[in-house]
Motif scaffolding. Structure first.
Motif, PDB file in Angstrom:
ATOM      1  N   LEU A 107      40.816 -63.320  -7.015  1.00  0.00           N
ATOM      2  CA  LEU A 107      40.002 -62.076  -6.804  1.00  0.00           C
ATOM      3  C   LEU A 107      39.975 -61.294  -8.044  1.00  0.00           C
ATOM      4  CD1 LEU A 107      38.730 -60.059  -4.827  1.00  0.00           C
ATOM      5  CD2 LEU A 107      40.864 -59.238  -4.269  1.00  0.00           C
ATOM      6  N   ASP A 108      38.935 -60.969  -8.523  1.00  0.00           N
ATOM      7  CA  ASP A 108      38.741 -59.884  -9.758  1.00  0.00           C
ATOM      8  C   ASP A 108      38.067 -58.728  -9.295  1.00  0.00           C
ATOM      9  OD1 ASP A 108      40.048 -61.312 -12.185  1.00  0.00           O
ATOM     10  OD2 ASP A 108      38.425 -62.921 -11.501  1.00  0.00           O
ATOM     11  N   LEU A 109      38.364 -57.371  -9.480  1.00  0.00           N
ATOM     12  CA  LEU A 109      37.831 -56.376  -9.275  1.00  0.00           C
ATOM     13  C   LEU A 109      37.430 -55.562 -10.309  1.00  0.00           C
ATOM     14  CD1 LEU A 109      40.239 -54.820  -6.268  1.00  0.00           C
ATOM     15  CD2 LEU A 109      37.917 -55.988  -5.951  1.00  0.00           C
ATOM     16  N   ARG A 110      36.127 -54.957 -10.498  1.00  0.00           N
ATOM     17  CA  ARG A 110      35.800 -54.455 -11.825  1.00  0.00           C
ATOM     18  C   ARG A 110      34.949 -52.965 -11.357  1.00  0.00           C
ATOM     19  NH1 ARG A 110      34.781 -59.460 -11.931  1.00  0.00           N
ATOM     20  NH2 ARG A 110      32.512 -59.421 -11.392  1.00  0.00           N
TER      21      ARG A 110
ATOM     22  N   HIS B  13      42.974 -58.172 -11.317  1.00  0.00           N
ATOM     23  CA  HIS B  13      43.079 -59.571 -10.922  1.00  0.00           C
ATOM     24  C   HIS B  13      44.199 -60.157 -10.182  1.00  0.00           C
ATOM     25  CE1 HIS B  13      42.447 -63.758 -12.098  1.00  0.00           C
ATOM     26  NE2 HIS B  13      43.762 -64.024 -12.173  1.00  0.00           N
TER      27      HIS B  13
ATOM     28  N   GLY C  15      33.052 -57.054  -7.420  1.00  0.00           N
ATOM     29  CA  GLY C  15      34.306 -58.042  -7.342  1.00  0.00           C
ATOM     30  C   GLY C  15      33.567 -59.528  -7.038  1.00  0.00           C
TER      31      GLY C  15
END
Length: 155
Positions: free
Chosen positions: A109-112, A2, A89
């Protein structure tokens, strides 16, 4: 993973939203950096129906990604979703009018990761979290300055 930052810009909320949703400008910028961009939809398409297929090189590998607009609420928020290469994302840009000529922009910005390879990539990014946070904040601050410059050119 995040990332989040806030920047204030000396421009009206409508001008800031126009800059955030200037998709043609972002497409040209990506193409100049060697990214292949294919837009799905055209100028007559509602913003919520736009999407992009992009291909780019990252860490020596070709990555393919699909970008879509999840939420479009002018002039307050725009949310993008990215899927591809084992990762998803979400980029969220919230705008809030502080006055008639000042706007606060909050960018998240969220990356998963969805695969083991993507988990390893995110883990390596976490090792450089402080450096990436600084770069993220710097890019958002530069974008806020561009919005202000656009506003002064119009005035």
């Amino acid at each position: 993973m995040h990332f989040e930052t806030k920047e204030d810009t000396d421009s009206p909320i409508a001008e800031a939203f126009a800059a955030v949703t200037d998709f043609e400008s972002f497409e040209r910028s990506a193409i100049r950096r060697g990214v292949e961009v294919h837009r799905n939809g055209d100028g007559s398409t509602a913003p919520e129906d736009l999407s992009w297929d992009v291909v780019f090189m990252f860490r020596g590998s070709e990555r393919k990604m699909r970008l879509e607009i999840l939420e479009y609420d002018a002039p307050n928020v725009v949310v993008f979703s990215a899927t591809g290469s084992g990762m998803t994302g979400e980029l969220r840009v919230d705008l809030m009018a502080l006055s008639s000529q000042r706007t606060r922009m909050t960018v998240r910005l969220d990356l998963r990761p969805k695969t083991l390879a993507a988990r390893l990539l995110v883990q390596s990014l976490k090792l450089a979290r402080n450096k990436l946070n600084r770069k993220f904040r710097k890019r958002v601050a530069e974008f806020a300055m561009l919005i202000e410059e656009r506003q002064t050119q119009i005035a």
